[in-house]
Design a protein around this motif. Structure first.
Motif, short mmCIF file in Angstrom:
data_model
loop_
_atom_site.label_atom_id
_atom_site.label_comp_id
_atom_site.label_asym_id
_atom_site.label_seq_id
_atom_site.Cartn_x
_atom_site.Cartn_y
_atom_site.Cartn_z
N SER A 248 0.83 -1.21 0.00
CA SER A 248 0.00 0.00 0.00
C SER A 248 0.86 1.26 0.00
O SER A 248 0.39 2.33 -0.38
N SER A 249 2.12 1.14 0.42
CA SER A 249 3.04 2.27 0.36
C SER A 249 3.67 2.33 -1.02
O SER A 249 3.98 1.28 -1.61
N PRO A 250 3.90 3.53 -1.57
CA PRO A 250 4.54 3.63 -2.89
C PRO A 250 5.93 3.01 -2.89
O PRO A 250 6.58 2.90 -1.84
N MET A 251 6.40 2.62 -4.06
CA MET A 251 7.74 2.07 -4.22
C MET A 251 8.71 3.19 -4.57
O MET A 251 8.36 4.11 -5.34
N GLY A 266 17.23 -17.56 -11.00
CA GLY A 266 16.06 -18.38 -11.20
C GLY A 266 14.79 -17.62 -11.51
O GLY A 266 13.78 -18.22 -11.88
N LEU A 267 14.81 -16.29 -11.39
CA LEU A 267 13.61 -15.50 -11.64
C LEU A 267 13.40 -15.33 -13.15
O LEU A 267 14.28 -14.84 -13.85
N TYR A 268 12.22 -15.73 -13.64
CA TYR A 268 11.96 -15.69 -15.08
C TYR A 268 11.03 -14.57 -15.48
O TYR A 268 11.32 -13.81 -16.40
N ARG A 269 9.88 -14.44 -14.80
CA ARG A 269 8.90 -13.43 -15.19
C ARG A 269 8.53 -12.56 -14.00
O ARG A 269 8.46 -13.02 -12.87
N ILE A 270 8.28 -11.27 -14.29
CA ILE A 270 7.69 -10.35 -13.32
C ILE A 270 6.57 -9.61 -14.04
O ILE A 270 6.76 -9.11 -15.16
N LYS A 271 5.40 -9.57 -13.43
CA LYS A 271 4.27 -8.89 -14.04
C LYS A 271 3.48 -8.18 -12.95
O LYS A 271 3.56 -8.53 -11.78
N GLY A 272 2.72 -7.16 -13.35
CA GLY A 272 1.89 -6.46 -12.39
C GLY A 272 1.94 -4.97 -12.58
O GLY A 272 2.25 -4.46 -13.68
N PHE A 273 1.64 -4.23 -11.49
CA PHE A 273 1.57 -2.77 -11.54
C PHE A 273 2.31 -2.18 -10.34
O PHE A 273 2.29 -2.75 -9.25
N VAL A 274 2.93 -1.02 -10.60
CA VAL A 274 3.72 -0.36 -9.57
C VAL A 274 3.19 1.05 -9.33
O VAL A 274 2.90 1.78 -10.29
N ASP A 275 3.10 1.42 -8.06
CA ASP A 275 2.76 2.78 -7.66
C ASP A 275 4.04 3.46 -7.22
O ASP A 275 4.66 3.06 -6.23
N PHE A 276 4.45 4.50 -7.96
CA PHE A 276 5.66 5.24 -7.61
C PHE A 276 5.33 6.50 -6.82
O PHE A 276 6.21 7.37 -6.63
N GLY A 304 -11.26 6.09 -8.31
CA GLY A 304 -11.71 5.23 -7.23
C GLY A 304 -10.85 4.00 -7.01
O GLY A 304 -11.11 3.21 -6.10
N THR A 305 -9.79 3.81 -7.83
CA THR A 305 -8.91 2.66 -7.67
C THR A 305 -8.00 2.84 -6.47
O THR A 305 -7.40 3.90 -6.29
N GLU A 306 -7.90 1.80 -5.64
CA GLU A 306 -6.96 1.85 -4.52
C GLU A 306 -5.54 1.82 -5.06
O GLU A 306 -5.21 1.01 -5.93
N ARG A 307 -4.70 2.71 -4.56
CA ARG A 307 -3.34 2.83 -5.08
C ARG A 307 -2.44 1.81 -4.39
O ARG A 307 -1.98 2.01 -3.27
N LEU A 308 -2.21 0.73 -5.12
CA LEU A 308 -1.40 -0.37 -4.61
C LEU A 308 -0.34 -0.75 -5.62
O LEU A 308 -0.50 -0.52 -6.83
N THR A 309 0.74 -1.34 -5.14
CA THR A 309 1.68 -2.05 -6.00
C THR A 309 1.35 -3.52 -5.89
O THR A 309 1.26 -4.07 -4.79
N GLN A 310 1.12 -4.16 -7.02
CA GLN A 310 0.77 -5.57 -7.05
C GLN A 310 1.63 -6.27 -8.08
O GLN A 310 1.54 -5.98 -9.28
N LEU A 311 2.48 -7.18 -7.63
CA LEU A 311 3.42 -7.87 -8.50
C LEU A 311 3.32 -9.37 -8.31
O LEU A 311 3.05 -9.85 -7.21
N VAL A 312 3.56 -10.10 -9.39
CA VAL A 312 3.69 -11.54 -9.34
C VAL A 312 5.04 -11.89 -9.95
O VAL A 312 5.38 -11.43 -11.05
N LEU A 313 5.82 -12.69 -9.24
CA LEU A 313 7.15 -13.12 -9.69
C LEU A 313 7.12 -14.63 -9.88
O LEU A 313 6.65 -15.36 -9.00
N ILE A 314 7.63 -15.09 -11.01
CA ILE A 314 7.60 -16.51 -11.36
C ILE A 314 9.01 -16.96 -11.71
O ILE A 314 9.72 -16.30 -12.46
N GLY A 315 9.41 -18.10 -11.16
CA GLY A 315 10.73 -18.61 -11.47
C GLY A 315 10.92 -20.02 -10.98
O GLY A 315 10.01 -20.65 -10.44
#
Length: 402
Positions: A248-251, A266-276, A304-315
């Motif tokens: 919930s805190s900006p990056m 080993g990390l292959y993919r990163i996807k999602g959204f970042v709040d700066f 009205g969107t909650e300002r969040l950083t949401q990431l998924v890391l796959i590896g």
């Protein structure tokens, strides 16, 4: 609203490694996606094209030679332009390369292409575990190919002893330090390593045509698969982890870029959204990272969107707890939030990986991929990732290079 960008995955590996088997597995388990396949056969009889015919929405078959030799970047753009038209409704493009193709040339074509509606989806190298030593003797260039790969699929592991498998994994790690490796038999990997399940309107789902995927799904549920035996297809011989992170805190831009530049092994993919946060209060930043490739796409915050950083890391072989700890350390602290906020210069590292809107094909577009040369600032000593430099294996700081 801008059109989506379609990932282009390059599937490569030497003759007999199991590329077509893996591709057919993906087509049967495509999670509702429409996959276009560019088949590159070596020779006049296009066996691979016939193998995948009928299982995919669009197939482009290029015979009589390697793709990297038969077409240049502008010609490949022509094929990709057809496949990325909205009427095709394609979600993913896979280029199955000839066993004799040079991976770095294929990657260069995609990165240097002019199509604003494609995005690099990774270089997947398929390796025959049973023939690994013999392949290295016949084709020593496999060492360079493994160094370039974003993901290595060690196929046919059922045909080698555990000690040999461990030895091969050690060799692959030496050749491509930090590159994720998944073991497989019959090319069975989890498709979510490469692409996300499709999200389609309920109305479209109700009227869509029965697919090969549906037939295999039914076989899995009944425990009977006429092609592989009872329940055999249901076992995905792969080991990978998926890590979800929400803040919930900006990056802080510099901290996040330092994390991305470090590319945890080993990390292959990163996807999602970042709040700066104050770095750009009007936008959230979509992030798409595959191997060493990185792209940010800013888009306005919806009302009205909650300002969040949401990431998924796959590896594969990643440490979820360590990754979460590193990401948590990228957040803005309370003291920083109470201060002057983010120095706008801190955003420069992020903006390097935002496509130039002027390059979009459609003047109304506000986003599109940058050329390979444009993904680094002028004078940047690190520069963009150059696939034509085989003498250097990708290092841990190469995630953000394209």
């Amino acid at each position: 609203m801008s059109r989506k960008q379609i990932p282009v995955v390059v599937l490569t590996g030497f003759l007999g490694s199991g590329k077509t088997t893996l591709l057919n597995h993906l087509l049967r388990r495509r999670a509702g996606n429409r996959i276009a396949v560019v088949v590159n056969d070596f020779g006049a009889i296009e066996i691979d094209a016939m193998t995948v015919a009928g299982q995919v929405g669009s197939t482009v078959s290029l015979g009589n030679g390697c793709l990297c030799c038969a077409v240049d970047a502008s010609e490949l753009d022509g094929y990709l332009e057809r496949l990325t038209r909205p009427s095709a409704r394609i979600d993913l493009i896979v280029i199955e390369a000839s066993g004799l193709a040079e991976p770095q040339e294929l990657v260069r074509m995609i990165l240097a292409g002019d199509n604003p509606y494609t995005v690099y989806g990774g270089l997947v190298e398929v390796v025959d575990a049973a023939e690994f030593d013999a392949t290295r003797r016949r084709h020593p260039e496999i060492d360079r190919h493994l160094a370039l790969a974003d993901l290595v699929v060690l196929n046919k592991t059922d045909r080698v002893a555990e000690a040999d498998r461990a030895r091969i994994l050690d060799a692959v790690e030496r050749l491509g330090p930090g590159t994720p490796v998944v073991s497989a038999t019959y090319g069975r990997i989890d498709p979510e390593l490469l692409f996300d399940p499709a999200v389609r309107p309920a109305e479209e789902e109700k009227v869509r045509q029965l697919s090969f995927e549906d037939l295999h799904e039914d076989a899995d549920h009944t425990g009977h698969d006429p092609g592989h035996g009872a329940g055999h297809e249901g076992h995905l011989h792969t080991a990978y982890e998926s890590v979800s992170f929400t803040a919930s805190s900006p990056m802080r831009p510099r901290r996040l870029m330092a994390f991305l530049d470090s590319r945890p092994p080993g990390l292959y993919r990163i996807k999602g959204f970042v709040d700066f946060g104050t770095g750009d209060p009007g936008h959230r930043y979509g992030v798409h990272a595959v191997g060493r490739f990185l792209r940010f796409r800013p888009e306005p915050w919806a009302r009205g969107t909650e300002r969040l950083t949401q990431l998924v890391l796959i590896g594969s072989g990643i440490d979820p707890d360590a990754l979460l700890k590193e990401l948590e350390a990228c957040q803005e602290t309370g003291a920083e939030a109470a201060g002057a906020g983010v120095d706008q210069r801190d955003m420069w590292g992020v903006l390097r990986y935002v496509p130039d809107p002027a390059e979009a094909e459609d003047p109304a577009e506000t986003d599109g991929p940058a050329d390979a040369e444009d993904l680094a600032e002028p004078g940047d000593p690190s520069g963009p990732w150059d696939p034509s430099a085989p003498e250097e294996s990708p290092g841990p700081g190469d995630l953000a290079r394209s």
